[in-house]
Scaffold this active site. Structure first.
Site, PDB file in Angstrom:
ATOM      1  NE  ARG A 234      -4.191  -1.582   0.082  1.00  0.00           N
ATOM      2  CZ  ARG A 234      -4.251  -2.643  -0.717  1.00  0.00           C
ATOM      3  NH1 ARG A 234      -3.228  -2.907  -1.522  1.00  0.00           N
ATOM      4  NH2 ARG A 234      -5.314  -3.429  -0.723  1.00  0.00           N
ATOM      5  CG  ASP A 258       2.953  -2.008  -8.657  1.00  0.00           C
ATOM      6  OD1 ASP A 258       3.030  -1.531  -9.811  1.00  0.00           O
ATOM      7  OD2 ASP A 258       2.007  -2.722  -8.273  1.00  0.00           O
ATOM      8  CD  GLU A 263      -2.019   3.588  -5.913  1.00  0.00           C
ATOM      9  OE1 GLU A 263      -2.793   2.757  -6.420  1.00  0.00           O
ATOM     10  OE2 GLU A 263      -0.909   3.295  -5.441  1.00  0.00           O
ATOM     11  CG  HIS A 295      -1.854  -0.475  -7.620  1.00  0.00           C
ATOM     12  ND1 HIS A 295      -2.393   0.199  -6.556  1.00  0.00           N
ATOM     13  CD2 HIS A 295      -1.925  -1.795  -7.280  1.00  0.00           C
ATOM     14  CE1 HIS A 295      -2.777  -0.661  -5.627  1.00  0.00           C
ATOM     15  NE2 HIS A 295      -2.499  -1.890  -6.053  1.00  0.00           N
TER      16      HIS A 295
END
Length: 332
Positions: A234, A258, A263, A295
């Protein structure tokens, strides 16, 4: 029985359509997210399936109750964007997909790390500009490093197998220990201890709540010099500015990200024709020691199929039997 599926991407559509045909159940596919405006499309249906990163508006659940819909099934793991109070108020059950492909995320975390250890981001940029010199991009070998796995759920355990396959020394921390790993003596007693001992720290933890970061200026100061952070968990596990500063001043070697704390609204969108308003994000992208992806660790054909079909199966279980193995306890 009729279901409606919100926020459906093109890559999910065929799996939903196949499931609908195989089970002889109507599923209306909607590209729009589930909002107070689009929830009206669900009137007359028996259950709602959805996926989105944005928070679910409580009004949605008021409308569901009004329409007689009392089950919502998410196509993802995280439920932190769902207001449980609104679910309880409207007597609505919630399911998720707790595991769609741990291996996909584990493999991706190692892929990103290997790219960083061999400086591929910087080297590819050099070659694109016809600079074929080796130096200063000398690499490091994973088999020479200690990898600290924070979180030993399905994904963390899958990652451990891969890291051990490369010959790395692996240590782990989890509040709830896995018996097999515990018998092998893999665990350290505290997260701080894991951070101090690791050359690579890979995060496979759920969100700890706003402001509760694992990687921040204080914890970074206790980490090894030239350590690497990998985050496929996260975004809010990391204070990104502190991480960026530590890489810039040479305390940390680099990071694989990632996920990113800001985001939502950016990842999985095309803004190539716009200037980024998020200047920190722009700095992350430009840094040769930071590998940033939007992500996508989960994003494989196997995982997408599982997310689409498991969520629908959970919905049917709830509607037919009143319970599902993937039901979330919203009373906590």
């Amino acid at each position: 029985m009729k279901l409606i599926d919100y926020g459906v991407r093109d890559d999910e559509r065929k799996y939903i359509e196949e499931w609908s045909k195989e089970n002889d159940i109507e599923v209306k596919i909607v590209q729009e997210l589930l909002t107070p405006e689009t929830v009206e499309l669900a009137n007359g249906f028996d259950g709602i399936v959805a996926y989105q990163q944005l928070p679910y508006d409580p009004v949605v659940f008021d409308k569901m109750n009004e329409y007689g819909i009392h089950v919502i099934s998410l196509r993802n793991v995280g439920v932190d964007n769902v207001p449980f109070d609104a679910l309880r108020k409207n007597d609505i059950k919630l399911t998720n997909v707790p595991s769609y492909s741990p291996e996909a995320i584990a493999e991706y975390s190692v892929t990103g790390l290997m790219a960083l250890l061999r400086n591929l981001k910087h080297m590819i940029r050099k070659v694109d500009n016809h600079d074929f010199e080796w130096a200063p991009d000398i690499g490091r070998e994973l088999n020479q490093l200690t990898v600290g796995v924070a979180g030993t759920g399905r994904i963390g355990r899958a990652a451990i197998k891969i890291y051990e396959g490369f010959g790395a020394k692996v240590i782990a921390f989890d509040k709830y220990r896995n018996d097999e790993l515990d018998k092998r003596g893999m665990y350290v007693d505290t997260l701080d201890e894991l951070l101090k001992q690791s050359d690579v720290v890979t995060l496979h933890l759920p969100s700890l709540g706003k402001g509760n970061t694992v990687i921040n200026a204080k914890t970074i100061a206790e980490m090894k010099d030239d350590a690497i952070v990998v985050n496929t968990g996260r975004g809010d596990l990391i204070n990104t500015q502190d991480l960026y500063d530590a890489i810039g001043n040479g305390k940390l070697y680099g990071a694989v990200m990632d996920v990113y704390e800001n985001e939502v609204g950016i990842f999985n969108t095309d803004v190539s024709d716009q200037e980024l308003e998020d200047k920190l994000l722009e700095k992350l992208i430009k840094s040769p020691r930071i590998i940033l992806t939007p992500h996508i660790a989960f994003y494989t054909t196997k995982a997408v199929k599982n997310m689409a079909t498991i969520s629908l199966n959970s919905m049917i279980d709830e509607l037919k039997t009143g319970t599902s193995s993937n039901e979330i306890d919203i009373e906590k």
